[in-house]
Design a protein around this motif. Structure first.
Motif, mmCIF file in Angstrom:
data_model
loop_
_atom_site.group_PDB
_atom_site.id
_atom_site.type_symbol
_atom_site.label_atom_id
_atom_site.label_comp_id
_atom_site.label_asym_id
_atom_site.label_seq_id
_atom_site.Cartn_x
_atom_site.Cartn_y
_atom_site.Cartn_z
ATOM 1 N N VAL A 158 -8.173 -2.992 -1.466
ATOM 2 C CA VAL A 158 -8.071 -3.143 -0.011
ATOM 3 C C VAL A 158 -9.277 -2.503 0.677
ATOM 4 N N ILE A 159 -9.663 -1.308 0.246
ATOM 5 C CA ILE A 159 -10.796 -0.614 0.859
ATOM 6 C C ILE A 159 -12.092 -1.382 0.621
ATOM 7 N N ILE A 188 0.841 -1.200 0.000
ATOM 8 C CA ILE A 188 0.000 0.000 0.000
ATOM 9 C C ILE A 188 0.873 1.246 0.000
ATOM 10 N N HIS A 189 1.881 1.262 0.879
ATOM 11 C CA HIS A 189 2.775 2.425 0.961
ATOM 12 C C HIS A 189 3.514 2.645 -0.360
ATOM 13 N N LYS A 190 3.928 1.559 -1.003
ATOM 14 C CA LYS A 190 4.647 1.675 -2.275
ATOM 15 C C LYS A 190 3.753 2.296 -3.334
ATOM 16 N N GLU A 191 2.488 1.851 -3.395
ATOM 17 C CA GLU A 191 1.562 2.393 -4.392
ATOM 18 C C GLU A 191 1.293 3.866 -4.133
ATOM 19 N N ILE A 192 1.131 4.232 -2.865
ATOM 20 C CA ILE A 192 0.911 5.646 -2.517
ATOM 21 C C ILE A 192 2.099 6.483 -2.949
ATOM 22 N N PRO A 229 -7.621 -8.991 -0.637
ATOM 23 C CA PRO A 229 -7.878 -7.948 -1.645
ATOM 24 C C PRO A 229 -7.969 -8.502 -3.058
ATOM 25 N N GLY A 230 -7.453 -9.731 -3.257
ATOM 26 C CA GLY A 230 -7.523 -10.346 -4.574
ATOM 27 C C GLY A 230 -8.946 -10.580 -5.052
#
Length: 383
Positions: A244-245, A216-220, A302-303
């Motif tokens: 994820v949401i 998540i942090h990488k995508e942000i 999330p998949g």
């Protein structure tokens, strides 16, 4: 317990829902103006979380204050300071109603309302909270009446008062003098409680070892970076965050019972006859946990919302806001808030729990109208 859009049907429901949707849209629901309100509010929240200096805290009321202020700014015309006594009282009342409706006593009340309304018990706190909200809103309505300009409505309350004047005395009961207070209650309470409980649950879910928060942090960092605020346009470029949401909402199944519906004609369902005018509650859990719709219905994955190439995909089984004509009025606002709040928080912080994984319990503390999560302390570590 309330009148308004949720508790009414027929012509009254049509009029109130049409009015509520139109008014909320006029004040920015689904538009950029509401996005700016959310972005402003999430920055207030970030500053509050920074004050903790990375020490564990109970985030319950932090999230409640932030998400509440967005809809309050639409209904009341302005946000509240986080330490405003009236605001804190309002939030406590709403939390009491949600927890009360989800308790065993609240469920018994739904079956025997006339009897339960007259006997003592914990459920009476829920009624006191309803009275408390109505008192706060009644005071606000009176203040608005004194300063009302029909040519320049400031918020939801002003629009309702103007509608009352246009309708005329005795023309439409749904817009009569006694009606704005319960209508505001129903506008405020469900959406606020849904989102703040969703945040409470979600940040606990994100502590589980199976959740790669580093992804998540990488995508942000790749899409937004660290120097600008997230915007809703970023969502289409962030499939993993979006997935994820969506999976958080599916997995926590926050409102297992949808809002009441009424059968408009005699109908057969799975061999049973349901007579016309029967009140029914759609069990949303049966869809959100349907193995035909979701490969791993009882696991956080999330998949469920990603294809083989990592692109976001929709799923017909995703309906946490109910379905049909009685779908939640605030769905658009909730979706926008969830993305902007989650993304901004995780842009600025890493999450850490002082508890071991074995101690974290994701089963509801109580389950009825809603699934109420356990309360845990979290540390928000600046990135």
């Amino acid at each position: 317990m309330f009148s308004g859009v949720v508790g009414s049907n027929g012509e009254r429901w049509k009029q109130l829902r049409r009015f509520s949707l139109m008014t909320l849209r006029n004040f920015g629901m689904g538009k950029r103006s509401i996005e700016q309100r959310i972005q402003e509010e999430v920055q207030f929240l970030i500053e509050e979380l920074r004050k903790s200096n990375g020490q564990p805290l109970d985030p319950t009321f932090y999230f409640s204050k932030a998400v509440s202020n967005v809809i309050c700014s639409v209904v009341f015309g302005d946000r509240f300071d986080y330490e405003d006594k009236e605001f804190l009282k309002l939030l406590a009342f709403m939390n009491e109603i949600f927890r009360g409706a989800s308790s065993v006593w609240g469920q018994i009340y739904n079956f025997y309302p006339k009897v339960m309304g007259k006997i003592p018990g914990p459920h009476q706190k829920m009624f006191n909270a309803i009275d408390g909200i109505q008192e706060v809103i009644t005071t606000r309505v009176k203040m608005h009446k004194e300063t009302l300009d029909p040519n320049d409505p400031r918020d939801f309350i002003d629009c309702f008062l103007i509608k009352m004047e246009q309708a005329g005395t005795g023309v439409r009961v749904e817009f009569s003098g006694h009606y704005p207070t319960p209508c505001m209650c129903v506008t405020l309470t469900p959406g606020i409680e849904y989102q703040h409980e969703c945040f409470n649950y979600a940040h606990t879910v994100l502590q589980m070892p199976s959740i790669p928060t580093e992804r998540i942090h990488k995508e942000i960092d790749q899409v937004i970076g660290r120097n600008r605020a997230p915007c809703i346009e970023d969502r289409s470029h962030m499939p993993y965050m979006d997935a994820v949401i969506h999976e958080i909402q599916r997995f926590i199944d926050l409102l297992p019972l949808g809002v009441p519906h009424k059968v408009t004609r005699d109908m057969k369902f799975r061999g049973f006859l349901i007579p016309k005018d029967t009140t029914i509650y759609p069990v949303l859990s049966s869809v959100l946990q349907d193995p035909k719709q979701f490969k791993y219905p009882h696991q956080f994955n999330p998949g469920h919302f990603l294809d083989d190439k990592g692109k976001f995909i929709r799923n017909d089984g995703f309906m946490p806001f109910s379905s049909g004509k009685r779908i939640c009025l605030g769905e658009g606002l909730a979706r926008m808030e969830l993305f902007l709040f989650f993304t901004t928080i995780l842009q600025n912080f890493g999450l850490w729990s002082p508890m071991s994984i074995e101690e974290i319990d994701l089963t509801p503390q109580m389950s009825g109208f809603g699934n109420v999560p356990h309360f845990y302390h979290l540390a928000f570590i600046p990135r």
